[in-house]
Scaffold this motif. Structure first.
Motif, mmCIF file in Angstrom:
data_model
loop_
_atom_site.group_PDB
_atom_site.id
_atom_site.type_symbol
_atom_site.label_atom_id
_atom_site.label_comp_id
_atom_site.label_asym_id
_atom_site.label_seq_id
_atom_site.Cartn_x
_atom_site.Cartn_y
_atom_site.Cartn_z
ATOM 1 N N THR A 87 -28.737 111.895 58.690
ATOM 2 C CA THR A 87 -30.126 111.995 59.121
ATOM 3 C C THR A 87 -31.003 112.435 57.953
ATOM 4 O OG1 THR A 87 -29.394 112.630 61.311
ATOM 5 C CG2 THR A 87 -31.668 113.127 60.753
ATOM 6 N N HIS A 88 -32.099 111.725 57.749
ATOM 7 C CA HIS A 88 -33.043 112.086 56.699
ATOM 8 C C HIS A 88 -34.334 112.535 57.368
ATOM 9 C CE1 HIS A 88 -30.417 110.421 53.591
ATOM 10 N NE2 HIS A 88 -30.217 109.406 54.403
ATOM 11 N N HIS A 89 -34.704 113.774 57.161
ATOM 12 C CA HIS A 89 -35.899 114.334 57.775
ATOM 13 C C HIS A 89 -36.614 115.159 56.713
ATOM 14 C CE1 HIS A 89 -38.400 116.968 60.291
ATOM 15 N NE2 HIS A 89 -38.332 116.014 61.196
ATOM 16 N N PRO A 90 -37.962 115.157 56.731
ATOM 17 C CA PRO A 90 -38.695 115.927 55.708
ATOM 18 C C PRO A 90 -38.278 117.388 55.608
ATOM 19 C CG PRO A 90 -40.197 114.538 56.958
ATOM 20 C CD PRO A 90 -38.855 114.416 57.630
ATOM 21 N N ARG A 91 -37.822 117.948 56.730
ATOM 22 C CA ARG A 91 -37.397 119.358 56.714
ATOM 23 C C ARG A 91 -36.253 119.584 55.723
ATOM 24 N NH1 ARG A 91 -35.667 121.464 62.372
ATOM 25 N NH2 ARG A 91 -37.716 122.416 62.453
ATOM 26 N N ARG A 107 -34.884 117.401 49.496
ATOM 27 C CA ARG A 107 -34.353 118.067 48.306
ATOM 28 C C ARG A 107 -33.077 118.845 48.561
ATOM 29 N NH1 ARG A 107 -39.721 118.671 48.243
ATOM 30 N NH2 ARG A 107 -39.651 120.808 48.974
ATOM 31 N N HIS A 108 -32.474 118.644 49.744
ATOM 32 C CA HIS A 108 -31.144 119.206 49.998
ATOM 33 C C HIS A 108 -30.108 118.111 49.773
ATOM 34 C CE1 HIS A 108 -31.985 123.247 51.674
ATOM 35 N NE2 HIS A 108 -33.133 122.708 52.018
ATOM 36 N N ARG A 109 -29.087 118.413 49.006
ATOM 37 C CA ARG A 109 -28.104 117.372 48.705
ATOM 38 C C ARG A 109 -27.148 117.138 49.865
ATOM 39 N NH1 ARG A 109 -23.706 120.332 44.686
ATOM 40 N NH2 ARG A 109 -22.096 119.555 45.997
ATOM 41 N N TYR A 110 -27.042 118.108 50.777
ATOM 42 C CA TYR A 110 -26.185 117.946 51.944
ATOM 43 C C TYR A 110 -26.994 117.381 53.114
ATOM 44 C CZ TYR A 110 -22.756 120.782 49.458
ATOM 45 O OH TYR A 110 -21.867 121.248 48.523
ATOM 46 N N PRO A 111 -26.342 116.564 53.959
ATOM 47 C CA PRO A 111 -27.076 115.965 55.090
ATOM 48 C C PRO A 111 -27.460 116.996 56.141
ATOM 49 C CG PRO A 111 -24.746 115.424 55.228
ATOM 50 C CD PRO A 111 -24.949 116.093 53.893
ATOM 51 N N ALA A 112 -28.438 116.641 56.961
ATOM 52 C CA ALA A 112 -28.945 117.553 57.992
ATOM 53 C C ALA A 112 -27.852 117.975 58.955
ATOM 54 C CB ALA A 112 -30.085 116.872 58.749
ATOM 55 N N GLU A 113 -26.962 117.053 59.324
ATOM 56 C CA GLU A 113 -25.898 117.383 60.274
ATOM 57 C C GLU A 113 -25.018 118.515 59.760
ATOM 58 O OE1 GLU A 113 -27.128 113.160 60.987
ATOM 59 O OE2 GLU A 113 -26.649 114.384 59.227
ATOM 60 N N MET A 114 -24.725 118.471 58.477
ATOM 61 C CA MET A 114 -23.870 119.499 57.880
ATOM 62 C C MET A 114 -24.584 120.857 57.844
ATOM 63 S SD MET A 114 -22.079 119.383 54.143
ATOM 64 C CE MET A 114 -21.579 117.683 54.470
#
Length: 236
Positions: free
Chosen positions: A4-8, A11-18
């Motif tokens: 999942t790619h979300h503006p929140r 710049r985080h290299r890990y995905p939102a799910e993780m």
């Protein structure tokens, strides 16, 4: 897993799910940061405990605020209680309010156990809930009565230690986390952590006298809400 790619999470290299899973583990269960690091490593996710701490600090309160907005309105009977906690060798008091269903309404860490501290808690509760309760239940600490006369004069007040088991039982999870974390390092850290911890607990709380089928349905709804709160629902 679809990332999942979300503006929140920009710049985080890990995905939102993780990230959301690590934050959920830390606030949902009595785990230290290093325990969360090891559980992620068991799933092939190499991330340091310091990174988990940074994720918890950055995202935790925002998740908690959204959970609060999605939960049903509080009950009309509030149970208030205070418990002593040691912070850097000094006594502090954790003030907590729960409704008759066991849902934590709010917490406040303070250095005093007097009428002024009780007034701060009541005013914070009224501001967050937007309405006064029908009944307020406390132990026999006189500070509650003094604060109620000023902040909520029209509310029925019952003072009896035996009536306040709901609030007292709610402190047990805090005690468990306090042991795992080897005490809180500051009043600010305790306030920040517990404000998130209690809201995540509210979302995944299992009410008393719930059968297995109803519990599974409620748990599924809680995970759906968590996915919405953390902005990973669109990617599932």
């Amino acid at each position: 897993m679809k990332k999942t790619h979300h503006p929140r999470y920009a710049r985080h290299r890990y995905p939102a799910e993780m990230i959301s899973h690590a934050v959920w583990l830390y606030f949902r269960f009595p785990l230290s940061l290093r325990m969360v690091e090891e559980m992620l490593a068991a799933r092939g996710i190499e991330v340091s405990h310091e990174t988990v701490r940074q994720w918890a600090m950055k995202f935790g309160q925002d998740f908690a605020n959204q959970i609060r907005r999605r939960l049903p309105a509080a009950g009309d009977k509030w149970h208030l209680d205070e418990v002593v906690i040691k912070i850097a060798g000094r006594k502090h008091w954790l003030w907590r309010a729960v409704d008759q269903h066991g849902v934590v309404l709010d917490i406040l860490v303070q250095s005093r156990r007097n009428a002024k501290a009780a007034k701060r808690l009541l005013r914070k509760l009224l501001k967050k809930q937007g309405i006064a309760p029908r009944v307020m239940i406390t132990d026999k600490l006189s500070s509650y009565a003094a604060a109620k006369r000023i902040v909520m004069p029209g509310v029925e007040h019952r003072q009896h230690k035996g009536l306040n088991n709901r609030a007292e039982n709610s402190h047990q999870l805090t005690r468990r986390r306090e042991r795992v974390m080897k005490c809180f390092k500051s009043a600010g850290q305790a306030q920040r952590f517990l404000s998130v911890h209690d809201q995540v607990g509210n979302l995944f709380r299992r009410p008393a006298n719930t059968n297995a089928a109803d519990h599974r349905k409620a748990r599924a709804r809680a995970f759906t809400t968590w996915a919405e709160v953390t902005d990973i629902a669109a990617g599932l």
